[in-house]
Design a protein around this motif. Sequence first.
Motif, short mmCIF file in Angstrom:
data_model
loop_
_atom_site.label_atom_id
_atom_site.label_comp_id
_atom_site.label_asym_id
_atom_site.label_seq_id
_atom_site.Cartn_x
_atom_site.Cartn_y
_atom_site.Cartn_z
N THR A 53 31.69 -22.31 98.99
CA THR A 53 30.62 -23.52 98.63
C THR A 53 31.12 -24.62 99.33
N LEU A 54 32.02 -24.76 100.33
CA LEU A 54 30.89 -25.90 101.11
C LEU A 54 30.60 -25.68 102.19
N SER A 55 30.81 -24.46 102.69
CA SER A 55 29.46 -23.64 104.25
C SER A 55 30.08 -21.77 104.08
N LYS A 56 28.72 -21.65 104.37
CA LYS A 56 28.95 -20.57 104.60
C LYS A 56 29.25 -20.03 106.23
N GLU A 57 29.39 -21.24 107.19
CA GLU A 57 29.72 -20.92 108.88
C GLU A 57 30.65 -20.18 109.23
N PRO A 58 30.36 -19.20 110.36
CA PRO A 58 31.45 -18.20 110.13
C PRO A 58 33.05 -19.52 111.14
N VAL A 59 31.95 -20.21 111.89
CA VAL A 59 32.96 -21.38 112.22
C VAL A 59 34.56 -22.22 110.99
N PHE A 60 33.44 -22.68 110.74
CA PHE A 60 34.20 -22.78 109.29
C PHE A 60 35.26 -22.00 108.79
N LEU A 61 34.41 -21.04 108.16
CA LEU A 61 35.35 -20.19 107.24
C LEU A 61 36.96 -19.36 108.52
N ASP A 62 35.95 -19.38 109.61
CA ASP A 62 37.58 -18.76 110.81
C ASP A 62 38.63 -19.49 110.46
N GLN A 63 38.18 -20.99 111.28
CA GLN A 63 39.54 -22.02 111.11
C GLN A 63 40.43 -22.78 110.32
N LEU A 64 39.29 -22.15 109.06
CA LEU A 64 40.91 -22.14 107.73
C LEU A 64 41.02 -21.14 106.95
N VAL A 65 42.46 -21.30 106.50
CA VAL A 65 43.06 -20.60 106.05
C VAL A 65 44.09 -20.36 104.37
N PRO A 66 43.77 -19.97 103.52
CA PRO A 66 43.74 -20.47 101.76
C PRO A 66 45.06 -19.69 101.77
N PHE A 67 46.43 -20.34 101.64
CA PHE A 67 46.92 -18.88 101.45
C PHE A 67 47.83 -19.33 100.23
N ALA A 68 48.25 -19.78 98.99
CA ALA A 68 48.37 -20.38 98.21
C ALA A 68 48.19 -22.27 97.75
N GLN A 69 48.25 -21.22 95.87
CA GLN A 69 47.63 -22.38 94.61
C GLN A 69 48.13 -23.57 94.62
N ALA A 70 47.90 -24.99 94.78
CA ALA A 70 48.46 -25.59 94.77
C ALA A 70 48.65 -26.69 93.72
#
Length: 193
Positions: free
Chosen positions: A51-68
């Motif tokens: 919802t923030l960005s669909k850019e592959p570089v953006f998505l590849d460098q962020l790895v969600p792993f837990a609910q906060a």
Amino acid sequence: MTLKEYSQNFMGFPVPAILVDLLAFQIDNAINDYYSESFELIIDDKYELKTLSKEPVFLDQLVPFAQADSHGSFYAFWLGKGQDLNTAPIVVFGSEGGYHVVSNNLLSLLRLLSLDVEPMVDEDGVYYDKDEENYEPSPYSRKFRKWLREYYFLSPISTNFVAEQLVEEAQDLYQELFLLWMAPFVKKTYSYN
């Protein structure tokens, strides 16, 4: 959740050993409730990030792993230059907006989690604030704190001051760099304080 299911988050990278151990802690202790308020390991398809960005570089460098928190905020690794999952800083993305570096690495995040409060995240910042008068421990918080001491030799924290120090240390190192990195990918940027 099994390790195989959880590994879907990591785009072919090995799941960091600390998270493997944390998942084993949950399974071995048959934990079916929180050990830190509203924190939960999740399987994430990056829907919220998209919802923030669909850019592959953006998505590849962020790895969600837990609910906060209980409102949809989540933790993600930020794989900046030269970082791997074991050394990457942790960022929280707020459900109502805002994204902030909260810890230097997973061990630092585990210490934050030992405070047993969910973060308050908005566009201006992130805060871990334990209200001592109204605090009720999560059902498995004592087991989690014991596990931290025994497996990682980490002292659990019990004051807001220590949590603030951990967050401040991480933000001094990474927040400005993270916001600069985020700027091209999002329409609205937040100022660094």
